[in-house]
Structures are given as C-alpha cells and as structure tokens.
Write a protein that holds these residues in place. Structure first.
Motif, PDB file in Angstrom:
ATOM      1  N   ALA A   7       0.595  -1.148  -0.060  1.00  8.29           N
ATOM      2  CA  ALA A   7       0.532  -0.142  -0.097  1.00  8.29           C
ATOM      3  C   ALA A   7       0.476   1.188   0.248  1.00  8.29           C
ATOM      4  O   ALA A   7       0.097   2.582  -0.779  1.00  8.29           O
ATOM      5  CB  ALA A   7      -1.142  -0.327   1.145  1.00  8.29           C
ATOM      6  N   ARG A   8       2.319   1.587   1.140  1.00  7.38           N
ATOM      7  CA  ARG A   8       3.143   2.383   0.560  1.00  7.38           C
ATOM      8  C   ARG A   8       3.455   3.178  -0.636  1.00  7.38           C
ATOM      9  O   ARG A   8       3.548   3.839  -1.236  1.00  7.38           O
ATOM     10  CB  ARG A   8       3.613   2.230   1.695  1.00  7.38           C
ATOM     11  N   ARG A   9       3.398   1.710  -1.002  1.00  9.04           N
ATOM     12  CA  ARG A   9       4.786   1.955  -2.897  1.00  9.04           C
ATOM     13  C   ARG A   9       3.469   2.115  -3.857  1.00  9.04           C
ATOM     14  O   ARG A   9       3.672   2.874  -4.272  1.00  9.04           O
ATOM     15  CB  ARG A   9       5.143   0.577  -3.358  1.00  9.04           C
ATOM     16  N   LEU A  10       2.063   1.978  -3.149  1.00 11.48           N
ATOM     17  CA  LEU A  10       1.207   1.823  -4.547  1.00 11.48           C
ATOM     18  C   LEU A  10       0.673   3.603  -3.925  1.00 11.48           C
ATOM     19  O   LEU A  10       0.581   4.491  -5.372  1.00 11.48           O
ATOM     20  CB  LEU A  10      -0.434   1.061  -4.214  1.00 11.48           C
ATOM     21  N   ARG A  11       0.763   3.766  -2.960  1.00 12.20           N
ATOM     22  CA  ARG A  11       0.802   5.113  -3.057  1.00 12.20           C
ATOM     23  C   ARG A  11       1.336   6.777  -3.363  1.00 12.20           C
ATOM     24  O   ARG A  11       1.308   7.459  -3.735  1.00 12.20           O
ATOM     25  CB  ARG A  11       0.109   5.352  -0.882  1.00 12.20           C
ATOM     26  N   ASP A  12       3.061   5.842  -2.833  1.00 11.25           N
ATOM     27  CA  ASP A  12       3.521   6.748  -2.278  1.00 11.25           C
ATOM     28  C   ASP A  12       4.566   7.122  -4.492  1.00 11.25           C
ATOM     29  O   ASP A  12       5.141   7.942  -4.597  1.00 11.25           O
ATOM     30  CB  ASP A  12       4.976   6.597  -1.890  1.00 11.25           C
TER      31      ASP A  12
ATOM     32  N   LYS B  66       3.018   4.909  -7.067  1.00  9.27           N
ATOM     33  CA  LYS B  66       2.002   5.607  -8.030  1.00  9.27           C
ATOM     34  C   LYS B  66       1.150   6.684  -8.220  1.00  9.27           C
ATOM     35  O   LYS B  66      -0.065   7.191  -8.833  1.00  9.27           O
ATOM     36  CB  LYS B  66       2.004   3.755  -8.617  1.00  9.27           C
ATOM     37  N   GLY B  67       1.057   7.349  -6.670  1.00  9.42           N
ATOM     38  CA  GLY B  67      -0.534   7.837  -6.459  1.00  9.42           C
ATOM     39  C   GLY B  67      -1.751   7.519  -6.563  1.00  9.42           C
ATOM     40  O   GLY B  67      -2.900   7.953  -6.497  1.00  9.42           O
ATOM     41  N   ASP B  68      -1.585   6.129  -6.289  1.00  4.36           N
ATOM     42  CA  ASP B  68      -2.877   5.129  -6.511  1.00  4.36           C
ATOM     43  C   ASP B  68      -3.737   4.928  -5.453  1.00  4.36           C
ATOM     44  O   ASP B  68      -3.581   3.160  -5.278  1.00  4.36           O
ATOM     45  CB  ASP B  68      -2.673   4.381  -7.295  1.00  4.36           C
ATOM     46  N   ASP B  69      -3.923   5.863  -4.594  1.00  2.00           N
ATOM     47  CA  ASP B  69      -4.546   5.648  -2.941  1.00  2.00           C
ATOM     48  C   ASP B  69      -5.224   5.036  -2.979  1.00  2.00           C
ATOM     49  O   ASP B  69      -6.137   3.973  -2.615  1.00  2.00           O
ATOM     50  CB  ASP B  69      -5.327   7.034  -2.673  1.00  2.00           C
ATOM     51  N   ALA B  70      -6.548   4.578  -4.328  1.00  2.00           N
ATOM     52  CA  ALA B  70      -7.779   3.608  -4.695  1.00  2.00           C
ATOM     53  C   ALA B  70      -7.274   2.187  -4.672  1.00  2.00           C
ATOM     54  O   ALA B  70      -7.087   1.244  -3.494  1.00  2.00           O
ATOM     55  CB  ALA B  70      -8.185   4.043  -5.443  1.00  2.00           C
ATOM     56  N   ALA B  71      -5.986   1.955  -5.602  1.00  2.00           N
ATOM     57  CA  ALA B  71      -5.563   0.692  -5.014  1.00  2.00           C
ATOM     58  C   ALA B  71      -5.359  -0.035  -4.140  1.00  2.00           C
ATOM     59  O   ALA B  71      -5.185  -0.777  -3.105  1.00  2.00           O
ATOM     60  CB  ALA B  71      -4.314   0.204  -6.226  1.00  2.00           C
ATOM     61  N   ALA B  72      -4.530   1.840  -3.121  1.00  2.00           N
ATOM     62  CA  ALA B  72      -3.632   1.063  -1.931  1.00  2.00           C
ATOM     63  C   ALA B  72      -4.423   0.561  -0.915  1.00  2.00           C
ATOM     64  O   ALA B  72      -4.348  -0.113  -0.147  1.00  2.00           O
ATOM     65  CB  ALA B  72      -3.314   2.586  -1.521  1.00  2.00           C
ATOM     66  N   ALA B  73      -5.699   1.827  -0.454  1.00  2.00           N
ATOM     67  CA  ALA B  73      -7.211   1.146  -0.235  1.00  2.00           C
ATOM     68  C   ALA B  73      -7.460  -0.146  -0.131  1.00  2.00           C
ATOM     69  O   ALA B  73      -7.723  -1.140   0.807  1.00  2.00           O
ATOM     70  CB  ALA B  73      -8.439   1.919   0.086  1.00  2.00           C
TER      71      ALA B  73
END
Length: 198
Positions: free
Chosen positions: A148-153, A155-162
């Motif tokens: 989730a940290r990698r997806l958020r930071d 890729k900027g993909d908050d939906a996938a991280a969630a």
C-alpha cells in the motif's frame, strides 16, 4: 571538468498559475516567455524545473514525473504543507494539487502540481529499495502495508492502496496488533484522500 546536468521540461495547462504554484514552494522564475510558445524556467536551490504550455493537457490524465534528490524530506514536506494550507485553506491530499502524507522516518514524498505533474522528493541518503527491502514483512498485514505504501507513494494510486489494506484487514490473524492498528490508521487516511470520509 563539469558534470552533466539534466533539467526536466514539464507540460502545464497555463504558465501563470503554474509559476504561482511553484512560487509558493520557494521556486524562483529565472526565465519566462509567452511567445512564440509559453515557456518558463524555475529554480529552488540546485533543483531546476522548466515548464511549457501544452494545449489540450488534461491534468487528471497527466503522467509526467520528476525525481528531486534532497538532503532532507521531513522538514521540506512540513514547509510545503504549510504553504499549501495557507494558499488553499486545506491539506491537499486529493484532487490537484495534492501531496502525499509524511510519517516520521519516511524518506520520500510526492507532490502533484495543478497540471498533474508529479514531483517525487527523495532523501539523498535513502537506503536502496525505499528503505524497506531488507526487512521483508512476514505477515499478511506487513506485506499489505508495504504494498500500500508503494502504491500510494510511488504510483499515487490511493484507490489500489486502500483495496490492498481492505483485503488484508478482512483476514483473521493477518498480523500483529501493531500492524493492524497501523493498517487501520492508513486505511482511514486513504478514505479521506479518496473523499469517502469528509
């Protein structure tokens, strides 16, 4: 002998608001032209960013990215956050512009400007692999937190991280109590960023 220098040229919807935004962050304009094509150069310390006007640019679909290596990130994040809060009256975690959250010990953050360009500020002495490759988590929640940290930071993909955190949190005995607490806190932050919680 002089070393090589690389300066990114990033697209923008309009030059004036772009330069105003970067001025908030301490970038100074070193060159500007309107004709024959909108173009500007900015500088903050050793970092240089150039911008050019691009007709038809849709910031929501933009994908331009630039890495900026800095000596420290926590203090820089705090300064940027303060400037953006004063300018926009809120913490910009969703929409445009926006900036990723910062936790103590974190070695990078991403700022996305009004034209959709992402600038990743990375601490110069960041350990390889974002500093978390050596300690590979053994639990389901630990792995989910890392993903989730990698997806958020990155890729900027908050939906996938969630989604990653949501799936891990549904599993019984997925990790330690501390990991569950951290995953719940990060899931709540992502819900705010996604507009699910006002």
């Amino acid at each position: 002998m002089k070393g090589d220098t690389s300066i990114p040229a990033l697209p923008c919807v309009e030059l004036a608001p772009t330069l105003e935004f970067y001025a908030l962050l301490g970038f100074e304009v070193t060159y500007r032209q309107q004709a024959p094509n909108p173009y500007a150069a900015t500088r903050r310390g050793g970092a240089q960013l150039h911008f050019f006007g691009l007709k038809g640019l849709d910031p929501a679909k933009a994908f331009s990215t630039c890495l900026i290596i800095v000596d420290e990130v926590e203090e820089l994040h705090a300064r940027f956050l303060d400037a953006l809060r004063k300018a926009y009256g809120r913490t910009p975690v969703r929409g445009l512009p926006r900036m990723t959250r910062m936790r103590k010990g974190q070695t990078r953050f991403t700022l996305t400007d009004p034209s959709g360009n992402s600038l990743m500020f990375i601490r110069r002495d960041e350990p390889s692999g974002y500093g978390d490759d050596e300690n590979t988590p053994a639990t389901v929640l630990g792995k989910a937190l890392k993903a989730a940290r990698r997806l958020r930071d990155f890729k900027g993909d908050d939906a996938a991280a969630a989604k990653v955190l949501d799936a891990a949190l549904k599993k019984p005995d997925a990790g330690t109590a501390k990991e569950r607490e951290q995953a719940l806190a990060e899931h709540a932050e992502l819900a705010v960023a996604l507009g699910e919680i006002p």
